[in-house]
Design an enzyme around this catalytic site. Sequence first.
Site, PDB file in Angstrom:
ATOM      1  N   GLY A 342     -48.115  98.521  10.530  1.00  0.00           N
ATOM      2  CA  GLY A 342     -49.412  98.068  10.053  1.00  0.00           C
ATOM      3  C   GLY A 342     -49.863  98.909   8.880  1.00  0.00           C
ATOM      4  O   GLY A 342     -49.139  99.775   8.387  1.00  0.00           O
ATOM      5  N   GLY A 343     -51.080  98.660   8.432  1.00  0.00           N
ATOM      6  CA  GLY A 343     -51.589  99.385   7.283  1.00  0.00           C
ATOM      7  C   GLY A 343     -51.750 100.874   7.546  1.00  0.00           C
ATOM      8  O   GLY A 343     -51.617 101.693   6.645  1.00  0.00           O
ATOM      9  N   PHE A 344     -52.045 101.243   8.809  1.00  0.00           N
ATOM     10  CA  PHE A 344     -52.304 102.642   9.107  1.00  0.00           C
ATOM     11  C   PHE A 344     -51.555 103.113  10.348  1.00  0.00           C
ATOM     12  O   PHE A 344     -52.003 104.003  11.055  1.00  0.00           O
ATOM     13  CB  PHE A 344     -53.814 102.879   9.281  1.00  0.00           C
ATOM     14  CG  PHE A 344     -54.578 102.630   8.015  1.00  0.00           C
ATOM     15  CD1 PHE A 344     -54.654 103.597   7.034  1.00  0.00           C
ATOM     16  CD2 PHE A 344     -55.193 101.412   7.795  1.00  0.00           C
ATOM     17  CE1 PHE A 344     -55.344 103.369   5.862  1.00  0.00           C
ATOM     18  CE2 PHE A 344     -55.886 101.176   6.630  1.00  0.00           C
ATOM     19  CZ  PHE A 344     -55.963 102.148   5.654  1.00  0.00           C
ATOM     20  N   VAL A 347     -46.485  99.665  15.223  1.00  0.00           N
ATOM     21  CA  VAL A 347     -46.787  98.828  16.381  1.00  0.00           C
ATOM     22  C   VAL A 347     -45.553  98.787  17.280  1.00  0.00           C
ATOM     23  O   VAL A 347     -44.442  98.571  16.810  1.00  0.00           O
ATOM     24  CB  VAL A 347     -47.189  97.403  15.954  1.00  0.00           C
ATOM     25  CG1 VAL A 347     -47.559  96.565  17.173  1.00  0.00           C
ATOM     26  CG2 VAL A 347     -48.363  97.457  14.983  1.00  0.00           C
ATOM     27  N   LYS A 362     -50.675  99.599  19.021  1.00  0.00           N
ATOM     28  CA  LYS A 362     -50.754 100.100  17.648  1.00  0.00           C
ATOM     29  C   LYS A 362     -51.033 101.602  17.696  1.00  0.00           C
ATOM     30  O   LYS A 362     -51.983 102.058  18.336  1.00  0.00           O
ATOM     31  CB  LYS A 362     -51.866  99.395  16.872  1.00  0.00           C
ATOM     32  CG  LYS A 362     -51.977  99.875  15.419  1.00  0.00           C
ATOM     33  CD  LYS A 362     -53.234  99.366  14.737  1.00  0.00           C
ATOM     34  CE  LYS A 362     -53.126  97.922  14.358  1.00  0.00           C
ATOM     35  NZ  LYS A 362     -54.293  97.473  13.561  1.00  0.00           N
ATOM     36  N   ASP A 457     -60.871  90.490   6.010  1.00  0.00           N
ATOM     37  CA  ASP A 457     -59.447  90.624   5.687  1.00  0.00           C
ATOM     38  C   ASP A 457     -58.649  89.474   6.281  1.00  0.00           C
ATOM     39  O   ASP A 457     -57.638  89.675   6.955  1.00  0.00           O
ATOM     40  CB  ASP A 457     -58.905  91.966   6.187  1.00  0.00           C
ATOM     41  CG  ASP A 457     -57.601  92.360   5.488  1.00  0.00           C
ATOM     42  OD1 ASP A 457     -57.326  91.806   4.403  1.00  0.00           O
ATOM     43  OD2 ASP A 457     -56.880  93.216   6.025  1.00  0.00           O
TER      44      ASP A 457
END
Length: 642
Positions: A342-344, A347, A362, A457
């Site tokens: 993921g973006g940060f 997962v 996550k 988003d």
Amino acid sequence: MAPWRLHPELLLAVAALFAASAAADYTPRDTASVCSPKRNYTDGSQYEINLDQLLHGLHDGAVGNGGFFETSRGIYPDKVYGQAMCYADCEWTKCQLCLQVAPSYVMIKGCPYSRQAAIMYDCCYQRYSDRKFSGHADLFGNGFDYIDGRSYADAMNETRWKLVTQLMAEAAGSALRFATGSQTYVDSHGNSQVMYGLVQCSRDLSATDCTDCLNNIAQASMIRNATIANYRRYGCYITYTPNAIDIRSSADLPQRRPKRRLVWTVCAAVTGSVVLLICISISVRLFLRHLERTPSPCRVYQEDDEAMENEFMKGTGPRQFRYRELAAATDNFSEDKKFGEGGFGSVYRGFLKDLRLEVAIKRVSKGSKQGRKEYASEVRVISRLRHRNLVQIVGWCHAREQLLLVYELMPNSSLDVHLHRADNVLWWPVRHKILLGIGSALLYLHEEWEQCVLHRDIKTSNVMLDASFNAKLGDFGLARLVDHDRGSHTTELAGTLGYMDPECTITGRSSTESDVYSFGVVLLEIACGRRPTAARPDGTLIHLAQRVSELYGQGRILDAADARLDGNFDPQEMERVLAVGLWCACHNRDLRPSIRQAINVLRLEVPLPDRIPPVGHAAGPLPMPDSDTGHSSSTSTAQQPI
């Protein structure tokens, strides 16, 4: 000194001794077998060694994984693949015993020396082969049928069929491939009756293969007028009965009483074991006292973490997990369990034994200030929302070096993966169902919940798909709550380039209209099968909405449809999706529809507007996607499982 307490673990251990005593008399009933007639192995061969290890591993794996497990042992040409499953309506203790006795039974009596075998017992089945079979709908023609009872009432037959078909759809859409329920009807004497049903597939099957297996039973084997039936197959199971079906959890303690002739044997075993347990419990007690002085991995020390945890605990729904629970569910966050970035954070796929639930976990780095902020927003916002088209959060955990979010597992990953796969085409009826699901989720967020939720988003990689390809909108890390009478929410720039309202890049103001813009881009991406932006030879970007707008102006809007569909779509539905996409993505946000207006047009409930406002050009040149503004949650359209 703290008072002595009797721990549940001790009770479980003692109960296990009694359960083990009952195994002495248990022999699984071989109800259906399929053995390979040739290519047998020999005594002492490497294949036999691998098979022995595999069959015993299947027992431990299935018990630890809620009744289903598959694995393999060895290397080619002696590699063996195996699978075991418990039938959901069988008492859990009995199924454990079935799995325990089965390995020796299959090798000695069931299919001795066979390199391929599938053996079905009364409470479980085991399969093994020298060829990989996971996920394949084979051997379904073999099985066991039990039929009893008679009723010649049409109402019973109609109710039975309605119940089974309903449960089939629910099971195919469930991550556990399992469903149970009941239906009432009036019999020929005017009395109210209840029909209970259960359907189950092995968890390795896709939704399609699960449905195919169940349909095979329903259409070929279900006997008219039978009020009681069990149809067991390798990979799926259907049963219905007028008696309530008791689904026992693997966490249930066995309730059986040992037989009288085993009492002395059990007493002798228990006496010696209790002495051992007392010694173990003392050691455990000392160890627990040591742990009480040692910081727990999920204990939060920083003041801001404590404040965040207190706020989370005020909510309802998701639970707080201990770090060791999530580590155990993911094999200590092994690389084999990782299935996305993921973006940060990463997962991982996991299985929570106490809930018997497959989940996606996550793992967010606490070192990232933005990641920490999104983590807090995700728990605060999505944990309070309940809608069939939203990803549900199961729980959360703070760790000293990381933050963990637990979601329901979406077995079909994200929409963008399926839209842009070169080897497979997502057909129009599925796409249309998905886009209506996204619209339904957005309508709930904007108008139907107690506050207005700005997602900020919306993009195809944040639309997850369950086993039946139902859309689930996820990733609420950038979401904000505003009052319904408030027009916009001024904040830092947020979103993903290509999906972001151009006005937001200038003003930084998010609103329902900016969410509608992103929804319009997603509609165009679904209909056209193209990503939102494409590069010109000179390096500048042209937006998908601009390309579709040109075709709309020429009266050729259907030419924008995904060519891979080869014209296999409803022209009216396609036209409306493309037109509504342009309407939502028009440059002037005051001319965009509300999400309710857009949904009504997509559902063919109201006509299209006479004229779609122009898309226009974005305010200022759009940077290339790999030119990060530093504020967007992600600057690519790569897969994000959550």
